[in-house]
Enzyme design. Structure first.
Site, PDB file in Angstrom:
ATOM      1  N   CYS A  41       7.931  -4.062  12.924  1.00  0.00           N
ATOM      2  CA  CYS A  41       8.267  -5.022  11.863  1.00  0.00           C
ATOM      3  C   CYS A  41       9.761  -5.338  11.835  1.00  0.00           C
ATOM      4  O   CYS A  41      10.158  -6.505  11.706  1.00  0.00           O
ATOM      5  CB  CYS A  41       7.811  -4.480  10.510  1.00  0.00           C
ATOM      6  SG  CYS A  41       6.016  -4.295  10.363  1.00  0.00           S
ATOM      7  N   HIS A  99      -1.435   1.414  -4.381  1.00  0.00           N
ATOM      8  CA  HIS A  99      -1.882   2.806  -4.274  1.00  0.00           C
ATOM      9  C   HIS A  99      -1.020   3.766  -5.083  1.00  0.00           C
ATOM     10  O   HIS A  99      -1.040   4.969  -4.822  1.00  0.00           O
ATOM     11  CB  HIS A  99      -1.907   3.239  -2.805  1.00  0.00           C
ATOM     12  CG  HIS A  99      -2.917   2.485  -1.996  1.00  0.00           C
ATOM     13  ND1 HIS A  99      -2.895   2.444  -0.616  1.00  0.00           N
ATOM     14  CD2 HIS A  99      -3.981   1.741  -2.374  1.00  0.00           C
ATOM     15  CE1 HIS A  99      -3.899   1.703  -0.183  1.00  0.00           C
ATOM     16  NE2 HIS A  99      -4.570   1.265  -1.236  1.00  0.00           N
ATOM     17  N   GLN A 127       0.826  -1.204   0.000  1.00  0.00           N
ATOM     18  CA  GLN A 127       0.000   0.000   0.000  1.00  0.00           C
ATOM     19  C   GLN A 127       0.862   1.256   0.000  1.00  0.00           C
ATOM     20  O   GLN A 127       0.333   2.360  -0.089  1.00  0.00           O
ATOM     21  CB  GLN A 127      -0.902   0.006   1.238  1.00  0.00           C
ATOM     22  CG  GLN A 127      -1.805  -1.209   1.347  1.00  0.00           C
ATOM     23  CD  GLN A 127      -2.563  -1.227   2.656  1.00  0.00           C
ATOM     24  OE1 GLN A 127      -3.523  -0.499   2.844  1.00  0.00           O
ATOM     25  NE2 GLN A 127      -2.111  -2.069   3.586  1.00  0.00           N
ATOM     26  N   ASN A 128       2.167   1.079   0.126  1.00  0.00           N
ATOM     27  CA  ASN A 128       3.069   2.222   0.227  1.00  0.00           C
ATOM     28  C   ASN A 128       3.293   2.866  -1.135  1.00  0.00           C
ATOM     29  O   ASN A 128       3.260   2.199  -2.171  1.00  0.00           O
ATOM     30  CB  ASN A 128       4.406   1.789   0.823  1.00  0.00           C
ATOM     31  CG  ASN A 128       4.258   1.294   2.248  1.00  0.00           C
ATOM     32  OD1 ASN A 128       3.261   1.583   2.903  1.00  0.00           O
ATOM     33  ND2 ASN A 128       5.231   0.545   2.722  1.00  0.00           N
ATOM     34  N   LYS A 164       2.043  -3.088  15.209  1.00  0.00           N
ATOM     35  CA  LYS A 164       2.074  -2.654  16.606  1.00  0.00           C
ATOM     36  C   LYS A 164       0.682  -2.408  17.163  1.00  0.00           C
ATOM     37  O   LYS A 164       0.386  -2.763  18.295  1.00  0.00           O
ATOM     38  CB  LYS A 164       2.935  -1.386  16.740  1.00  0.00           C
ATOM     39  CG  LYS A 164       4.415  -1.644  16.559  1.00  0.00           C
ATOM     40  CD  LYS A 164       5.258  -0.467  17.003  1.00  0.00           C
ATOM     41  CE  LYS A 164       5.099   0.717  16.094  1.00  0.00           C
ATOM     42  NZ  LYS A 164       6.042   1.815  16.443  1.00  0.00           N
TER      43      LYS A 164
END
Length: 458
Positions: free
Chosen positions: A340, A194, A158-159, A320
């Site tokens: 991560c 994205h 998604q980055n 997290k």
């Protein structure tokens, strides 16, 4: 020992289950769970974590889904955390007073307002500048390592930062160079769900361009530059004596997908996902650094989950912040509450062999084959030697003993190389000890008889 807690109940040391009691959420022998199980700490002694790590090491085709959380350690903020992009917009509300929420900054509706367009241009230029200074994190290197070991089926991200490209991975933003779609998709390592912040696209002709200094200055001033491709087409029509109908020049904007916008590559991504499900044979899905809030991403996880569970694989989420349990029961098996990069470091300590490069793995296999062949030769030479009566036994045995010693030396050298590949630190200490032992043996070696006679005569 099991214990109960209000929400969710603890299932084991360091892990929490989402069921009514800890016993109901214990993993089955196949490690698949009917309810999402939470693991709250990275404990090297935790049996469940160890089993999950080992299954990851045994997996053959791993699919990854990544979010902004994997790039936080590179200095790129995520979206929804306390110091994420959405809150950054709120903190600068004096400048962005017309933007009521952080999400509105990434909504297609902002293009209806010139002032919001100006804010969007300035904000995206700042984000692009921070991305240019960022470097891949340990999680990015982990994904590249999966590719190196031929275990990466596909990484869906998604980055929009494109840091995976710095690790040598093939990005979906690149134009296809192969004739068929299946061949092109097979060669992709990272599918950018994205878009890509490192390119600009035209709002009219959809041509993409890399950033340059002039366009960066335009965006920094809050202006969207004109598309050079559209301008060239208009100039061509004018030179041919044709008239232009209306405003046919588009504007350049960051090549990312906004909320409420039709995905320009949506059909291709769906087609590629179906190929991965039908032909890719995925047996593990690792979701990292995302809270799974986007509807399209949720559907992607559900589709992959059905196939992977049918193959006996696992769905693991590393993030997290917790996600809502009820929508993910039977879809995600475990959520590991951890950063991560920290989880990747934990994996390195749990399954160090998994993190060897493919060259090291191939070399170890070659050494094992050579050692096996040498052992077979030694076994064959241990058979009794049929010598003629006229040949002294010692003379016949000397070549065999010499060959046997040579084989032993070769096996020792192969084992030494293997130790260096497995643990370079320990192998250096063992080499020093072996050298010291050889020196001791040389000191106590008996003096030859000829030398003794010479010394007596003198």
């Amino acid at each position: 020992m099991s214990s109960l807690s209000p929400s969710p109940p603890a299932s084991r040391s360091g892990s929490m289950g989402s069921g009514e009691s800890s016993s109901s959420s214990l993993p089955s022998p196949s490690l698949q769970t009917e309810r999402l199980t939470h693991i709250t700490s990275l404990d090297g002694q935790d049996e469940l974590l160890g089993r999950i790590s080992k299954q990851l090491g045994r997996s053959r085709k791993i699919a990854c889904l990544t979010g902004a959380g994997i790039s936080c350690n590179a200095g790129i903020p995520d979206f929804r955390s306390s110091d994420g992009l959405y809150n950054l917009v709120k903190e600068e509300s004096s400048q962005y007073w017309s933007i009521k929420s952080g999400r509105e900054m990434f909504d297609i509706s902002l293009f209806r307002d010139d002032f919001k367009i100006s804010i969007f241009a300035k904000f995206m230029e700042r984000l692009y500048s921070s991305v240019q200074l960022a470097r891949p994190t340990k999680t990015h290197r982990f994904i590249a390592h999966l590719k190196n070991r031929n275990k990466l089926l596909r990484c869906y991200t998604q980055n929009i930062d494109g840091l995976e490209e710095d690790m040598g991975l093939t990005m979906s933003s690149k134009k296809p160079s192969l004739p068929s779609f299946s061949s092109h998709w097979k060669n992709l390592d990272v599918v950018q769900l994205h878009g890509d912040l490192n390119t600009l696209s035209c709002t009219k002709c959809f041509q993409t361009f890399p950033w340059d200094r002039y366009w960066s200055r335009c965006l920094r001033r809050g202006e969207l530059p004109l598309c050079p491709h559209c301008e060239a087409l208009i100039n061509k029509r004018l030179n041919e004596g044709k008239r232009t109908l209306g405003s046919n020049v588009g504007f350049l904007r960051p090549n990312i997908v906004l909320y409420g916008e039709n995905h320009p590559s949506g059909e291709l991504i769906t087609q590629g996902l179906n190929l991965d499900i039908l032909r890719g044979n995925p047996d593990l899905l690792i979701i990292m650094g995302t809270s799974l809030k986007v509807d399209g991403v949720k559907q992607l996880v559900k589709k992959l989950s059905r196939t992977i569970h049918d193959r006996g694989g696992l769905i693991i989420l590393v993030n997290k912040s917790p996600i809502g349990d009820s929508p993910w029961h039977g879809i995600i098996d475990y959520q590991i509450h951890s950063d991560c990069d920290r989880w990747v470091s934990f994996l390195e300590s749990q399954i160090p062999d998994f993190f060897k490069t493919q060259d090291q793995v191939d070399r170890l296999r070659q050494l094992k084959r050579e050692a096996s062949d040498l052992r077979k030769m030694m076994k064959a030479q241990k058979d009794p030697i049929n010598t003629p009566p006229t040949t002294p036994l010692r003379t016949a045995l000397q070549p065999a003993a010499h060959a046997h010693n040579e084989l032993n030396m070769r096996i020792k050298s192969l084992n030494k190389i293997k130790r260096k590949l497995l643990s370079p630190e320990n192998s250096s200490e063992e080499d020093e000890e072996e050298t010291a032992d050889s020196k001791k043996r040389a000191k106590i070696r008996p003096t030859p008889a000829a030398d003794v006679k010479c010394s007596l005569t003198q």
